[in-house]
Structures are given as C-alpha cells and as structure tokens.
Design a protein around this motif. Structure first.
Motif, short mmCIF file in Angstrom:
data_model
loop_
_atom_site.label_atom_id
_atom_site.label_comp_id
_atom_site.label_asym_id
_atom_site.label_seq_id
_atom_site.Cartn_x
_atom_site.Cartn_y
_atom_site.Cartn_z
N ASP A 194 0.83 -1.21 0.00
CA ASP A 194 0.00 0.00 0.00
C ASP A 194 0.86 1.25 0.00
O ASP A 194 0.44 2.31 -0.50
CB ASP A 194 -0.99 0.00 1.17
N ASN A 209 -9.53 -7.88 -2.56
CA ASN A 209 -10.14 -6.81 -1.78
C ASN A 209 -9.22 -5.63 -1.48
O ASN A 209 -9.68 -4.62 -0.94
CB ASN A 209 -10.70 -7.34 -0.45
N THR A 210 -7.96 -5.70 -1.80
CA THR A 210 -7.02 -4.61 -1.54
C THR A 210 -6.39 -4.19 -2.87
O THR A 210 -5.70 -5.01 -3.49
CB THR A 210 -5.93 -5.03 -0.55
N HIS A 310 -13.92 10.38 0.67
CA HIS A 310 -14.41 9.37 1.61
C HIS A 310 -15.84 9.66 2.03
O HIS A 310 -16.66 8.73 2.12
CB HIS A 310 -13.49 9.33 2.84
N SER A 360 -14.11 -4.39 0.29
CA SER A 360 -12.88 -4.02 0.97
C SER A 360 -12.33 -5.16 1.83
O SER A 360 -11.20 -5.09 2.31
CB SER A 360 -13.08 -2.75 1.82
N GLN A 399 -14.81 -1.00 -1.79
CA GLN A 399 -13.70 -0.24 -2.36
C GLN A 399 -14.25 0.59 -3.51
O GLN A 399 -14.73 0.05 -4.52
CB GLN A 399 -12.60 -1.18 -2.88
N THR A 404 -12.61 4.00 0.85
CA THR A 404 -12.72 2.62 1.33
C THR A 404 -13.64 2.63 2.55
O THR A 404 -13.41 3.40 3.49
CB THR A 404 -11.34 2.07 1.72
N THR A 405 -14.65 1.78 2.56
CA THR A 405 -15.60 1.77 3.66
C THR A 405 -15.51 0.47 4.47
O THR A 405 -15.05 -0.56 3.97
CB THR A 405 -17.05 1.96 3.17
N ASP A 406 -15.97 0.54 5.71
CA ASP A 406 -15.97 -0.60 6.63
C ASP A 406 -17.02 -0.30 7.69
O ASP A 406 -16.90 0.69 8.42
CB ASP A 406 -14.58 -0.76 7.25
N PHE A 476 -9.05 4.31 -0.83
CA PHE A 476 -8.99 3.34 -1.90
C PHE A 476 -7.70 2.53 -1.79
O PHE A 476 -6.93 2.39 -2.72
CB PHE A 476 -9.11 4.00 -3.27
N VAL A 479 -8.04 -1.76 3.93
CA VAL A 479 -9.09 -1.47 4.92
C VAL A 479 -8.50 -1.43 6.33
O VAL A 479 -9.08 -0.79 7.22
CB VAL A 479 -10.23 -2.50 4.81
#
Length: 600
Positions: A194, A209-210, A310, A360, A399, A404-406, A476, A479
């Motif tokens: 990342d 997912n990443t 975001h 994500s 994503q 990026t959401t959680d 993005f 997570v």
C-alpha cells in the motif's frame, strides 16, 4: 488420512530431504502484508486455517499453530487438534515455544522473504539457548510440496487519478526526497504494497479486496525512484503516468539492486521489510539505517480531497447498506436465507451504485453462534441458515475510487423479541461506541488511552472483547492501515502508542461475543478533527463520524442510556436520514424514516 494430515506428512518428508528438523510457517508475503495473494496462503494450505493472522511451527514429532484471541474459536473448528497444538499469542510467542520444544542440535528452517529481521533475531537467540540453529532456506519447502500452488497475479496496474489522490506522485516523491536529504540518506526501500501504491498513485488487483500490485520501490534523494514490477503488468497509461523519473525494472533485478548499494546509506523499515531485504543490503556493503517507511504517516493523514472523497463514498455505501437492512427486515424472519445468500445480496446492493470497484474485505455474514467468531469468514462448510428470532451480524465494506468503507451492523431477526440479556449486551456495546464517538482529547493522545472508554460499560458487567477497538483505514487502499490504532496497550503493540492526528481515519467498533450463541458489534468509521474549545490550553481533537446507516433500535435497552447518549442517538439518526433519504424511494424510504425516528 485427511487432506491436511497428508500435507503435514508431505512437508515433514520434504524437511528431511532439506536436512531440516522443523520449519516456521507464517501468513505473510514478501511485503509483510496483512492480506496476501493466493500464492502466499501457505498456512491455510497446510492447516486449513482461514484467518488472516497466524503462524505455525512444524517439527519432526509435533506441530503447533499460533493465533490471537480473535481466532480462539475458529482455529479449533478449522484445524485438527490431533495433529496441531493450539497456542495463544501474545501469551506464548513462537520463539518461546521453539525454546521449549526444539531438541538440542536441531536445524529449524525459515523463509527470509516472509519474516522480519526482528523475528529472526529473537528466534535465533531462543534456539541458541537450546543448542539449536535457525537456518534460512534457499526455497520454501511448502512450495515444493504444494502441487497446485497458484501463480502470482499478472493483473495490470491502474493509474489512481490525482483528483482522488489530492496530491501528485511527483509531490509525494519530492517529500520523501526531502526526508532522505534531511537525514543524510541516499535511498529508502518501500516494500509495503500500500505504500508503493500511495507513493506512485497507482493501484492494482493482485490481492483480493485490496487494490495493490506486487512490486517494490527504491526511492532516492533526488526525487527519482526505481519500481520493480513484472513488465507485463505495466500498460502505456501507467508508463505515461509515472514519467521518466520512475525507472521500471523487473522483480528479478530487485536483489541485485540492493546488493549494488555499496557505500550508500539506505533507510529500511524493520516492521515492514522482510529479513531478506536486510540481508541483501548487508551483503552489498550498504549502511542500513532502520527508520519507519516515510510514506506511512503522510498516507495515514488524509488530505482534504481524500476526506471529501471518503464522505462521498460513505454516503453511497450507507444508502446501499440501508437498502440491505430494509430488505433483511422484510425477508429474514420468513426463513430461507443463509449467511452466503445474505452476503451476496448485500454485495449486489453495493454493485447497484455503479461505482463499486471491489469489496474491501470478505463480508463477515454471521448468524447465531457464528457471530461469536470475531473475524468469522463464511464458506460452504460453515454456512448457516438465518433463523427467525436470532441475532445476525454483518461486517462489510466497499472499495470505491474515492474511498474505502468498513461498517458493522448487528440486527435482530424477528418476529419475536430479543432476550433481556441480548438487549443489555447490545446496549453496553452501544454505550461504548457512543463514548468513543463523543471523545474529546488533547494533542498527543494515543489510541490506547481512548480504548477503555469503549470497554467501560462492558467491564462494569464483567464483560470484554478480544479485538482492538479501532484501526486505520486507507483511501482506496487497505481497509486496515497503520500506524494509528485504538486498542489495549500491550508492550508497545503496533499502533496503540501512535499519537492521533487530525486527518486520520479510524474505525469505532466495540463488540461482545457469547461463545456458542451470538455476537454483537457496532462499527462506524470516524475522522480525527481539531476541536475549538473556548479557553482551551493547547490543541484538542475529537471525532467526526463518517458512516451513516441505521442502528437497530430493537436491540436497545433505552433505560440504560443517559440523556447525552440518547441525544447522540437521535442526532446521529437525523443525520443518517438526511444523507440516505435522497437516495431511497418507496418502501425503503418509508423504512428509513421509521428506522431513524427518535428514541425517547
């Protein structure tokens, strides 16, 4: 003989061929990633364990698997206790276990491309005390016996536009160059996936997912960089984006490039670079300076463009989740749903936005006793029917190019009512969530100092949970992103001692888990923001809540909430309605009005 017992036996045969008496197997890749590509899922292939954190040690006569409190239940369900000892960490480290169980004179193998230098040093000392030796292997013995091991992804890189990043790659590289110059350094190794993605404003799809690509970077004090990546992964658009200041080199050139650093001062992050990188630099005569990856903090402190993106991602994601919650309320109590079908339906609501790039992380879709697994992952074998009069927990995220959401929601599936115990536990988790959401704290505050606020109501009832309260989140990107973290302080555990700064994203996710019965978690993402306080002596911060979707009022015991907590609930749900209502219609809109109606 089971498949996994056969694999364990095959590994032991290979270890004998390699003149080794044991081998250490972590979940890791060459980049110290939390989530790894299929080719690096060696622990899962060997043991059947499906968690994202864990390690194993295989000796000639015994074997052990090491997991933390998040996976206490899961590891026992997935890994055969007849072949493996279950060992909890951090209570017992791999080094401690090796010291106790390794025979004198034994040769214990490890792959230097999947361990940190610090771990190698610790294990070496532990084994030396037993007259045993830690041996770096030339090739991983699991790869030799994993007949159908997947290859590395050949997916192409993609440009992450400056309109989402808020800062160009050239500007980011200039900042790294300034840091190198200020510290009399020539170059730094950027090995975390990342970090590479953030620095160069590129993304990929090599890890589920990443959005990252398998690659390494050497960043230099003149603002240039070398990107080591498979040539077939780079299209003309990425070449044009990177420009002449970023030299493209093959992965095979990475180790020779490190060995060519004779006389240079090279910064390497000991927490994010594998031992093999240190070994190659040392062999080449470089002066190694241990320092944190210079992209880590700038990546964590989001700029205004990333913050705005975001919020936009959260607004559409919250509406998608709300459509799902409405659908669950209409259908779940009738029976016929299971964890997999619910997770698929939630994904389809996110896909309906037309902007979903990927999930994500694998959705945690858990009903009844499966919800008691903090990091449960549903598959065909574990899939349970969602039965009426049960608790259902769903932890999920998306994503999107802009964020990026959680988010986690725990809902009651009727038609009956939850028990008094369920409502008590849910409300105590809610009280912890609200306490953290309302927190105000001075500059320099660490995540460990805030963690108790989220647990206090549970502690008063003799309850707790075995995971952290908050983790950083990328833009993005990953997570789970450091360096910040909210959790119990344990010997300098990564992130809990990191001062929180304005611009950092964090999760707020206390929980409660009753083994064999149900699990509860309430999670929103928050942004650290500066607070103006009249007469304040120094700078103070608080949290802006970023996630907006209704919380199930059916599980709330209102009598346990204070006036301030009720005000938070009502204010939060008024904001939820203002954000999601313009995106809903029909029955879903009517449901949202009811779900967001004030508590009294």
């Amino acid at each position: 003989m089971s498949t996994y017992e056969a694999r364990l036996n095959a590994l032991r045969v290979q270890l004998k061929k390699d003149q080794l008496d044991g081998f250490v197997v972590p979940i890791c890749d060459e980049h110290m990633s939390e989530y790894v590509g299929d080719y690096a899922q060696r622990l899962g292939w060997l043991t059947g364990f499906g968690g994202s954190a864990g390690s194993a040690v295989v000796l000639s006569e015994e074997a052990a698997i090491f997991t933390d409190g998040r996976y206490t239940l899961q590891v026992r369900e997935q890994v055969d206790g007849n072949n493996w000892q279950y060992v909890g960490v951090p209570q017992t480290s791999i080094s401690d276990w090796l010291k106790e169980h390794t025979p004198a004179g034994a040769r214990i193998g490890y792959d230097a491309w999947v361990h940190t230098k610090g771990w190698v040093e610790s294990a070496t000392v532990a084994l030396k005390a037993k007259g045993a030796e830690l041996v770096a292997v030339k090739s991983n013995p699991i790869d030799a016996v994993w007949a159908d091991q997947p290859g590395k992804s050949d997916a192409k890189l993609m440009v992450h536009d400056d309109r989402f990043a808020g800062q160009s790659s050239a500007e980011k590289r200039a900042a790294v160059a300034e840091w190198l110059t200020a510290n009399a350094l020539d170059s730094t190794v950027i090995s975390a996936l990342d970090s590479v993605a953030w620095l160069l404003n590129v993304r990929g799809s090599d890890v589920a997912n990443t959005p990252v690509a398998l690659s390494f970077v050497l960043a230099h004090a003149d603002g240039t960089a070398d990107l080591f990546v498979a040539p077939e992964k780079v299209g003309d658009d990425v070449r044009a984006h990177l420009g002449n200041a970023v030299r493209l080199r093959t992965p095979e050139e990475f180790v020779p490039a490190l060995k060519a650093m004779n006389g240079k001062r090279i910064a390497v992050d000991p927490d994010r670079a594998v031992a093999a990188i240190f070994g190659a630099l040392k062999d080449g005569g470089a002066t190694i300076v241990e320092a944190r990856d210079p992209t880590i903090l700038p990546k964590a402190v989001k700029n205004h463009v990333e913050q705005a993106g975001h919020r936009a991602a959260q607004a559409r994601d919250g509406a998608a989740l709300s459509r799902f919650l409405h659908w669950m309320g209409q259908t779940a109590h009738q029976g016929g749903l299971d964890e997999l079908s619910a997770a698929a339906r939630l994904k389809s609501f996110r896909e309906d936005t037309g902007m979903l790039h990927d999930l994500s992380f694998d959705t945690i879709s858990a009903t009844g006793p499966n919800g008691a697994h903090c990091h449960y992952k549903v598959d065909e074998a574990s899939n349970r029917a969602i039965e009426p009069n049960s608790i259902y927990l769903v932890d999920s995220g998306g994503q999107y190019l802009d964020g990026t959401t959680d988010v986690t929601r725990t809902i009651w599936v009727g038609p009956g009512s939850p028990t008094a115990e369920m409502k008590d536990r849910f409300t105590r988790v809610l009280k912890g969530h609200i306490a953290l959401a309302l927190a105000v704290f001075p500059e320099g505050t660490r995540g460990a100092q805030l963690d108790t606020m989220a647990r206090a109501s549970l502690w008063q009832a003799g309850l707790d949970y075995a995971h952290g309260t908050g983790h950083g989140v990328g833009s993005f990107l990953a997570v789970h992103e450091g360096p910040q973290r909210i959790g119990k302080f344990s010997g300098g555990q990564a992130g809990t001692d990191e001062p929180l700064q304005a611009g950092m994203f964090l999760s707020n996710e206390p929980g409660y888990y009753k083994a064999g019965e149900y699990g509860i978690r309430i999670e929103n993402l928050v942004l650290v923001e500066e607070r103006e306080i009249a007469g304040a002596e120094g700078r103070y911060f608080g949290f802006e809540t970023l996630t907006f979707a209704p919380i199930d009022k059916t599980l709330v015991d209102v009598s346990l909430l204070s006036g301030e907590e009720l005000r938070w609930w009502n204010d939060y749900h008024a904001k939820v309605l203002s954000i999601i209502a313009p995106q809903l219609d029909g029955d879903a809109l009517a449901w949202a009005h009811e779900a967001c109606a004030p508590l009294s």
